[in-house]
Scaffold this motif. Structure first.
Motif, mmCIF file in Angstrom:
data_model
loop_
_atom_site.group_PDB
_atom_site.id
_atom_site.type_symbol
_atom_site.label_atom_id
_atom_site.label_comp_id
_atom_site.label_asym_id
_atom_site.label_seq_id
_atom_site.Cartn_x
_atom_site.Cartn_y
_atom_site.Cartn_z
ATOM 1 N N ILE A 270 -26.432 38.660 -12.927
ATOM 2 C CA ILE A 270 -26.235 37.204 -12.913
ATOM 3 C C ILE A 270 -25.199 36.821 -11.868
ATOM 4 N N VAL B 156 -19.513 24.159 4.588
ATOM 5 C CA VAL B 156 -18.730 23.998 3.364
ATOM 6 C C VAL B 156 -18.615 25.325 2.621
ATOM 7 N N TYR C 76 -15.738 26.555 -0.460
ATOM 8 C CA TYR C 76 -15.974 26.269 -1.873
ATOM 9 C C TYR C 76 -14.815 26.731 -2.745
ATOM 10 N N PHE D 14 -16.749 32.083 -5.754
ATOM 11 C CA PHE D 14 -15.654 32.184 -6.721
ATOM 12 C C PHE D 14 -16.195 32.374 -8.136
ATOM 13 N N VAL D 15 -17.274 31.633 -8.462
ATOM 14 C CA VAL D 15 -17.878 31.765 -9.792
ATOM 15 C C VAL D 15 -18.425 33.172 -9.976
ATOM 16 N N LEU E 44 -17.007 27.353 -14.665
ATOM 17 C CA LEU E 44 -15.747 28.083 -14.877
ATOM 18 C C LEU E 44 -15.128 27.716 -16.221
ATOM 19 N N GLN F 201 -20.167 24.056 -10.425
ATOM 20 C CA GLN F 201 -19.379 25.292 -10.348
ATOM 21 C C GLN F 201 -18.111 25.183 -11.176
ATOM 22 N N MET G 72 -26.055 34.412 -4.417
ATOM 23 C CA MET G 72 -27.200 33.824 -3.709
ATOM 24 C C MET G 72 -27.096 32.306 -3.648
ATOM 25 N N LEU G 73 -26.457 31.709 -4.674
ATOM 26 C CA LEU G 73 -26.306 30.256 -4.703
ATOM 27 C C LEU G 73 -25.016 29.825 -4.015
ATOM 28 N N SER G 74 -24.410 30.710 -3.240
ATOM 29 C CA SER G 74 -23.194 30.460 -2.452
ATOM 30 C C SER G 74 -22.031 29.999 -3.313
ATOM 31 N N ALA G 75 -21.997 30.447 -4.585
ATOM 32 C CA ALA G 75 -20.858 30.150 -5.455
ATOM 33 C C ALA G 75 -20.023 31.422 -5.578
ATOM 34 N N PHE H 212 -26.859 36.383 -8.673
ATOM 35 C CA PHE H 212 -27.458 35.047 -8.498
ATOM 36 C C PHE H 212 -26.434 34.058 -7.978
ATOM 37 N N TYR H 213 -25.196 34.136 -8.511
ATOM 38 C CA TYR H 213 -24.176 33.193 -8.058
ATOM 39 C C TYR H 213 -23.874 33.402 -6.577
ATOM 40 N N LEU I 147 -24.789 21.119 6.683
ATOM 41 C CA LEU I 147 -23.372 20.980 6.379
ATOM 42 C C LEU I 147 -22.927 22.044 5.374
ATOM 43 N N VAL I 148 -23.882 22.451 4.509
ATOM 44 C CA VAL I 148 -23.536 23.365 3.430
ATOM 45 C C VAL I 148 -22.990 24.670 3.980
ATOM 46 N N GLN J 218 -11.966 24.495 -2.438
ATOM 47 C CA GLN J 218 -12.324 23.201 -3.015
ATOM 48 C C GLN J 218 -12.235 23.243 -4.547
ATOM 49 N N ILE J 219 -12.657 24.380 -5.121
ATOM 50 C CA ILE J 219 -12.556 24.521 -6.578
ATOM 51 C C ILE J 219 -11.095 24.449 -7.010
ATOM 52 N N HIS K 165 -25.794 23.860 -6.465
ATOM 53 C CA HIS K 165 -26.209 24.269 -5.126
ATOM 54 C C HIS K 165 -27.305 23.364 -4.568
#
Lengths: 103, 187
Positions: free
Chosen positions: B46, B143, B147, B57-58, A66, A62, B52-55, B49-50, B139-140, B150-151, A52
């Motif tokens: 946890i 995006v 994500y 899918f994770v 996974l 990321q 919050m970190l804009s992840a 947290f992901y 830009l984030v 993209q993954i 991030h």
């Protein structure tokens, strides 16, 4: 104070130390497995935080986290199968008593 | 304005408190099944947290794989072993051997102090600026929703080989677990 990369890294270090503490102090093999899962999660937080804050376009962190999850699932499955096998043979899962192959 | 900025850090500290307390509870709880269920709280925080970190899918995979999958499997294995007498025998395991407890506390505290020293000694703000993450800060947001797709794209293009290796590994694990846990046939 705004939440930055340092916060996530420190939290991850704390979680890793907690997992290590559980790994060292536990005598029950199941708890050892759970502590290992906690440590793997600490590493995953690091990866996603780096993705991030440092690499927001390619998000390698990321994808890697996974892969770590898949490896962790495989590790838990194999570890639990081994534990059940040991329990079936010895009716005991105290980690201090696994001394059959001690030299 | 400063009050609002300090307000934005509340979710982080809340989630951090839940994670740390649940992890410690997992280690200190003498009941193994309860310890396993305490782990769910830790994993769920946890996954927060992901988010919050804009992840995204994770985060969802974290809930699916860890909080439900792995914890459930571990708890079922614990129940299969039916460790009632065993649990009472190793109930006060922390105080069972004091040198061991002191040793583990010292080692983990040492590891944490070394790690936090290394983290504090780096100037992360400069590194973040150098790698250009702040350059793409606006830009984030664009995006962000992409994500997940993209993954999926990366998994089937750039990381195709590790992806296939993981699937082979999972197949091997499946076969191995069945072989290990099936009852031996006496000839």
């Amino acid at each position: 104070m705004e939440i930055g990369l340092t916060h996530y890294l420190t939290l991850s270090a704390l979680l890793f130390s907690i997992g290590l503490f559980g790994l060292l102090i536990s005598r029950n093999a199941f708890r050892v497995l759970m502590s290992i899962e906690i440590m793997l999660n600490a590493v995953n937080i690091n990866f996603v935080a780096f993705a991030h804050y440092i690499d927001p376009l390619a998000i390698k962190g990321q994808v890697f986290s996974l892969f770590i999850m898949a490896i962790a699932a495989a590790e838990a499955a194999i570890g639990l199968a081994l534990l059940l096998l040991i329990y079936r043979n010895r009716v005991n899962i105290d980690i201090d008593s696994f001394t059959t192959i001690k030299w | 304005m400063e009050f609002l900025e300090s307000l934005s850090s509340i979710p982080f500290y809340l989630l951090a408190a839940i994670t740390v307390i649940c992890s410690l509870g997992m280690i200190l709880n003498p009941n193994l099944v309860r310890a396993g269920f305490t782990l769910i709280g830790s994993f769920a925080a946890i996954s927060g947290f992901y988010f919050m970190l804009s992840a995204n899918f994770v985060a969802v995979s974290q809930v699916l794989i860890y909080a439900v999958g792995i914890v459930l499997v571990i708890v079922f294995a614990v129940m299969l072993c039916s460790l009632k007498e065993e649990a009472s025998k190793v109930k006060d395991y922390i105080f069972a051997s004091k040198p061991k407890a002191a040793f583990s506390i010292v080692i983990s505290a040492l590891v944490f102090s070394v790690l936090s020293f290394v983290i504090q000694s780096q100037d992360w703000e400069t590194i973040t600026k150098l790698t250009g993450a702040s350059k793409y800060a606006n830009l984030v947001d664009m995006v962000d929703e992409k994500y997940t797709s993209q993954i999926g794209y990366l998994m089937l293009n750039k990381y195709l080989l590790p992806f296939e290796l993981i699937s082979v590994l999972l197949l091997v694990v499946l076969v191995g677990v069945i072989i290990l846990s099936k009852k031996e046939i006496n000839k």
